[in-house]
Design an enzyme around this catalytic site. Structure first.
Site, PDB file in Angstrom:
ATOM      1  N   GLU A 147       0.852  -1.189   0.000  1.00 32.05           N
ATOM      2  CA  GLU A 147       0.000   0.000   0.000  1.00 32.05           C
ATOM      3  C   GLU A 147       0.886   1.238   0.000  1.00 32.05           C
ATOM      4  O   GLU A 147       1.843   1.329   0.767  1.00 32.05           O
ATOM      5  CB  GLU A 147      -0.881  -0.030   1.257  1.00 32.05           C
ATOM      6  N   HIS A 207       3.847   1.681   2.642  1.00 35.52           N
ATOM      7  CA  HIS A 207       3.620   0.520   3.511  1.00 35.52           C
ATOM      8  C   HIS A 207       3.953  -0.757   2.726  1.00 35.52           C
ATOM      9  O   HIS A 207       3.043  -1.409   2.192  1.00 35.52           O
ATOM     10  CB  HIS A 207       2.153   0.417   3.930  1.00 35.52           C
ATOM     11  N   ASP A 257       0.290   5.135   0.570  1.00 34.17           N
ATOM     12  CA  ASP A 257      -0.643   6.207   0.917  1.00 34.17           C
ATOM     13  C   ASP A 257      -0.130   7.511   0.329  1.00 34.17           C
ATOM     14  O   ASP A 257       0.854   8.078   0.802  1.00 34.17           O
ATOM     15  CB  ASP A 257      -0.789   6.314   2.435  1.00 34.17           C
ATOM     16  N   GLU A 263      -3.184  11.199   3.072  1.00 30.24           N
ATOM     17  CA  GLU A 263      -4.182  10.994   4.108  1.00 30.24           C
ATOM     18  C   GLU A 263      -4.231  12.320   4.839  1.00 30.24           C
ATOM     19  O   GLU A 263      -3.234  12.741   5.439  1.00 30.24           O
ATOM     20  CB  GLU A 263      -3.767   9.877   5.057  1.00 30.24           C
TER      21      GLU A 263
END
Ligand SMILES: *[C@@H]1O[C@H](CO)[C@@H](O)[C@H](O)[C@H]1NC(C)=O
Ligand SMILES: *[C@@H]1O[C@H](CO)[C@@H](O)[C@H](O)[C@H]1NC(C)=O
Ligand SMILES: *[C@@H]1O[C@H](CO)[C@@H](O)[C@H](O)[C@H]1NC(C)=O
Ligand SMILES: *[C@@H]1O[C@H](CO)[C@@H](O)[C@H](O)[C@H]1NC(C)=O
Ligand SMILES: *[C@@H]1O[C@H](CO)[C@@H](O)[C@H](O)[C@H]1NC(C)=O
Length: 486
Positions: A219, A235, A221, A224
């Site tokens: 993942e 991640h 990101d 956010e």
């Protein structure tokens, strides 16, 4: 951090579809009509080309009911194991419905996507907290291959208070959403979600999850954020897909000491929209290189606004490993780069957090919010209209999506100096690249030379992908919005 939001995994729905002759498809109560969302794919040489993309709501948000009636196939704790002991039986017993996107808090207009935290229902304000994916015109997810590339978008976070999270990120889901004979909707019905928090999904890539194991995948990101704080965070996961770097090495300007940057009226004025560009530079300046650093650019009113105190808004492998003691275990940026090279699915969501009030994002060292302001009950009372708007999504060669005023910063000496030519963004002018019709191998081809695979979409209002099915399948109309190769 994303999966924490789904405390409400109410309809842990399966996307199984009945194989009975009478109900050989997704349910018929609500047709699935994907809200169209224009996006752009860009090259330094050719400018930006509009893509016929749309968004699709995650399948957990859908109503899964008995094929012969309207009893729910899910319970408060997941799937009804009497109706669904395995995926084949589940597919016989249950169907999954199309989504009402208005009720789900999702709207699109042109190249703009709005996600509402709350919607007005018949019983008052309810939390919609939608999670959606970018779908291609062929009924599969857009697989963004962003190694040695960049991604840009505009965002409006002005209505998101402390505790809200307007998120735009990438997860390495399967392109088809795990479409198979028991999950014929696949990506068209938002199936196949996974992320680096290893969420326990009812179905994993189209297979019933009978032992409640997590579904881990890489993942990235990208953003956010709310109007008070933000982070971007790689991640990576291990190769076995059994564990991931759940904390990640997040880059947050406030935590870096730049406390007046990200705020309403701040250096970057979050009460107004702005452009976010993220560049994934490799060590050798090619798409086959190793991810060397991730650079962030913010543009507002035509100005590039740097946020970090020093060193630029950049994550390097050494920065990542220093900020996050588990990063190296999972291969840090190298692993993240491999996933970006293979292709990842773009996810959009808005959520808040009943357990920890999103403190990891905007409270303490991470932002100016108090530890209790992010309580969802407080948000619902004071900010019922809270919503995030993502628009003008563009991806492609570094320097091609938006004028960020120059090349990527040079924190790696071997990284390529990318062209800083401000590329004019040619919007909808689709340069007919008349693909040299070398389709001699293909049996049946459409105008654009593609055939749809078994179970894939082949027609329906708003659909612009392949309409011919690969042999021996035929295109069968299910409803005005959906025809499928069966
Ligand atoms: C989008 O759809 C239009 C109309 O069907 C088509 O002319 C155009 O080539 C499509 N664009 C892409 C990038 O596929
Ligand atoms: C599961 O489905 C069966 C068969 O329809 C039904 O009798 C039962 O009540 C359901 N269980 C729950 C917990 O809803
Ligand atoms: C979808 O939901 C909205 C708002 O909740 C409602 O007004 C509308 O009638 C629904 N549409 C359909 C087709 O059910
Ligand atoms: C997911 O399912 C698809 C289609 O069945 C398959 O090709 C792919 O390898 C699967 N991916 C994973 C990670 O299991
Ligand atoms: C759960 O079941 C899958 C097969 O469905 C298996 O591959 C996996 O190892 C199991 N996980 C656990 C934790 O038992």
């Amino acid at each position: 951090m994303e999966s924490r939001s789904f405390a409400r995994r109410l309809a842990a729905a399966a996307l199984a579809v009945s194989q009975l002759a009478s109900a050989q498809n997704p349910g018929t109560a609500t047709p699935e009509v994907h809200p169209p969302l224009t996006t752009w794919k860009c090259t330094t040489g050719g400018g930006c080309v509009a893509q016929n993309t749309s968004v699709v709501l995650d399948w957990n948000y859908r109503w899964m009911h008995t094929a012969t009636g309207y009893d729910s196939c899910t319970t408060s704790s997941g799937i009804n194991s009497t109706l669904c002991p395995n995926e084949a039986t589940c597919a016989q017993n249950c169907v999954i419905e199309g989504a009402n996107y208005t009720a789900a808090g999702v709207q699109t207009s042109g190249s703009s996507l709005t996600l509402n935290q709350y919607v007005q229902g018949s019983t008052g304000l309810t939390s919609a907290s939608p999670r959606t994916y970018l779908l291609d015109s062929d009924g599969n997810y857009v697989m963004m291959q962003l190694l040695n590339q960049e991604l840009s978008f505009d965002v409006d976070l002005s209505t998101l208070p402390c505790g809200e999270n307007g998120a735009l990120y990438l997860s390495e889901m399967s392109a088809t959403g795990g479409r198979n004979e028991y999950n014929t909707g696949g990506a068209n019905y938002g199936s196949g979600y996974c992320d680096a928090q290893c969420p326990v999904e009812t179905f994993k890539n189209g297979t019933l999850n009978t032992n409640n194991s997590g579904f881990c995948c890489n993942e990235m990101d990208i953003l956010e954020a709310n109007s008070r704080a933000n982070a971007f965070t790689p991640h990576p996961c291990n190769a076995a897909g059994t564990d991931c770097d759940k904390g990640g090495c997040g880059f947050n300007p406030y935590a870096q000491g730049n406390k007046n940057y990200w705020a309403p009226g701040g250096t970057l004025d979050t009460s107004k929209p702005f452009t976010v560009t993220t560049q994934f530079a490799t060590n050798d300046g090619t798409k086959t290189g190793t991810l060397a650093f991730i650079t962030r650019k913010y543009v507002q009113n035509g100005q590039v606004l740097a946020s970090a105190v020093s060193g630029g808004d950049t994550i390097t492998t050494s920065w990542c490993n220093a900020a996050d003691s588990s990063a190296a275990t999972f291969g840090s940026l190298t692993t993240m780069g491999q996933a970006l090279g293979r292709g990842m699915v773009l996810v959009f969501s808005v959520w808040n957090d009943n357990g920890q009030y999103m403190n990891w994002l905007d409270s303490g060292n991470n932002g100016p919010c108090s530890s209790t302001e992010g309580n969802p009950a407080t948000i619902q009372q004071n900010y019922p209209d809270t919503h995030v708007v993502f628009s003008n999504i563009k991806w492609g060669d570094i320097g091609s999506t938006v004028n960020t005023g120059g090349s990527v910063s040079s924190s790696s000496s071997s990284a390529s100096k990318t062209t800083s030519t401000p590329t004019s963004v040619k919007t909808a002018s689709t340069p007919v690249k008349s693909t040299s019709t070398t389709s001699s191998v293909k049996t049946t081809t459409t105008a654009n030379g593609a055939t749809q695979t078994h179970w894939g979409q082949c027609g329906g209002q708003g659909y612009s992908g392949p309409t011919q099915c690969a042999a021996p399948y035929a295109c069968q109309t299910q409803n005005a919005y959906y025809a499928q190769c069966l």
